[in-house]
Motif scaffolding. Sequence first.
Motif, short mmCIF file in Angstrom:
data_model
loop_
_atom_site.label_atom_id
_atom_site.label_comp_id
_atom_site.label_asym_id
_atom_site.label_seq_id
_atom_site.Cartn_x
_atom_site.Cartn_y
_atom_site.Cartn_z
N ASP A 94 -11.97 12.68 3.05
CA ASP A 94 -12.55 13.64 3.99
C ASP A 94 -11.67 13.77 5.23
O ASP A 94 -10.86 12.90 5.54
CB ASP A 94 -13.97 13.23 4.40
N VAL A 95 -11.89 14.89 5.94
CA VAL A 95 -11.10 15.20 7.13
C VAL A 95 -11.99 15.91 8.14
O VAL A 95 -12.85 16.72 7.78
CB VAL A 95 -9.87 16.08 6.76
N SER A 96 -11.79 15.59 9.43
CA SER A 96 -12.54 16.22 10.50
C SER A 96 -11.60 16.54 11.65
O SER A 96 -10.87 15.66 12.13
CB SER A 96 -13.66 15.30 10.98
N PHE A 97 -11.59 17.81 12.09
CA PHE A 97 -10.81 18.23 13.26
C PHE A 97 -11.77 18.71 14.34
O PHE A 97 -12.75 19.41 14.06
CB PHE A 97 -9.86 19.37 12.89
N THR A 98 -11.48 18.33 15.59
CA THR A 98 -12.27 18.81 16.73
C THR A 98 -11.63 20.02 17.39
O THR A 98 -12.31 20.76 18.10
CB THR A 98 -12.47 17.70 17.76
N ASP A 99 -10.35 20.21 17.20
CA ASP A 99 -9.65 21.45 17.57
C ASP A 99 -8.45 21.55 16.64
O ASP A 99 -8.30 20.75 15.72
CB ASP A 99 -9.25 21.47 19.05
N GLU A 100 -7.59 22.52 16.85
CA GLU A 100 -6.50 22.75 15.88
C GLU A 100 -5.50 21.61 15.85
O GLU A 100 -4.73 21.48 14.89
CB GLU A 100 -5.78 24.06 16.19
N ASN A 101 -5.51 20.72 16.85
CA ASN A 101 -4.53 19.64 16.92
C ASN A 101 -5.07 18.26 16.60
O ASN A 101 -4.38 17.45 16.00
CB ASN A 101 -3.89 19.60 18.32
N LYS A 102 -6.30 17.98 16.99
CA LYS A 102 -6.83 16.62 16.91
C LYS A 102 -7.70 16.47 15.66
O LYS A 102 -8.73 17.13 15.53
CB LYS A 102 -7.63 16.28 18.16
N GLY A 103 -7.28 15.56 14.76
CA GLY A 103 -8.02 15.36 13.53
C GLY A 103 -7.96 13.94 13.02
O GLY A 103 -7.07 13.17 13.38
N THR A 104 -8.93 13.60 12.16
CA THR A 104 -9.01 12.27 11.56
C THR A 104 -9.28 12.41 10.06
O THR A 104 -10.07 13.26 9.64
CB THR A 104 -10.14 11.44 12.20
#
Length: 409
Positions: free
Chosen positions: A163-173
């Motif tokens: 799985d993947v989660s981004f809070t904006d176009e740059n920051k993701g986990t």
Amino acid sequence: MKIFTHTLFFFLLSTQICFAQWYQQNSGTTNWLYDVFFIDANIGTSVGDGGTILRTTNGGTTWTSLTSGTTNNLYGACFTDTNTGTVVGGNWTVGESVILRTTDGGINWVSQTSGTTAELRGVTFTDANTGTAVGGWGTILRTTDGGANWTSQISGTIYTLYDVSFTDENKGTVVGEGGTMLKTINGGTTWTSQASGTTFNLYDVSFTDENIGTAVGDGGTILRTTNGGTIWTSQTSGINDYLWCASFTDANTGTAVGQVGTILRTINGGTTWTSQSSGTTNDLHGVSFTDANMGTVVGYSGTILHTTNGGVSFVDDEKTQPTEFILEQNYPNPFNPNTVISYQLPVSSDVTLKVFDVLGNEIATLVDEFKTAGKYEVEFNASTLPSGVYFYQLKANNYIETKKMLLLK
């Protein structure tokens, strides 16, 4: 005009009988459903085995099967508006990867070129153009043009990423096999390994802002960060079963789902997790909430569950077999567009439960069948109706009761 044959009640009841607050919906399939994504309270998409894609536009009252054009399993879905969405999947045994894109709410799905043979397990978009997909063998793919082109990124691992989660176009986990956790602050140009503190597989990650996130996985694992992943702290789930997915609507309010019908709820950021009654022992794989109360869960054998109050159960002191006919006030009330009507029968009866407008015109028949003695609930969806006052009437044996409800849009 139809004449109501019992006194109308105009106020909420002061007590509630004990009722489960997750309600089974008819998916129309027995295929395993792996993910669900709601863009608002009414419009949602679920994906699963054999290319299954289901769509609802009325909060799940009805689910429609869509033509995906693939027989491969679909594991992840993400929409940025009611029409624009992407689903991913594949088949690891034969080395096939699937990315499908729609711009018309699922009427048509276009296959996109992934550039990999890895099975894809998760996908997220921060806007209609910018998205990331993850999958087998450490695969991370990135698009900035709505999937017209997908570019492979270096993850630094060969573990499966789930799985993947981004809070904006740059920051993701990204999370995955063996406790793998990766972070980027530059849109995936570089991915940095983070210490998750576990070797259990992590299947889902959910961030509500760039600092606060939750990951779930094997062995009842729940991890929490409040500093963007620099430190992940283990939380007590109270179970040892797999947790497959979590959905948070704010920093404090979240729901996690997993094996044998597990549903866990927190309203304090995971300091405590409370088990809820799902009414099923089927594995639950996906969960999506659009606000603190409105949520949908999907899983094994086409299971779809829905709640309009966060899954909370109301408990009265009385838990015995019903001793009288009772029609409860609907909850919530006022409502938009879903509400739940509960009733109880002291003896087996032929039952009808109908909804009328203020002119006495019949709007809907919610129940029309023989029921054994017990407590029941039924969900009413008024998404196609205008705001206003409506009445619902229960008839059972010689009992007739009518109550008022208010739809506010």
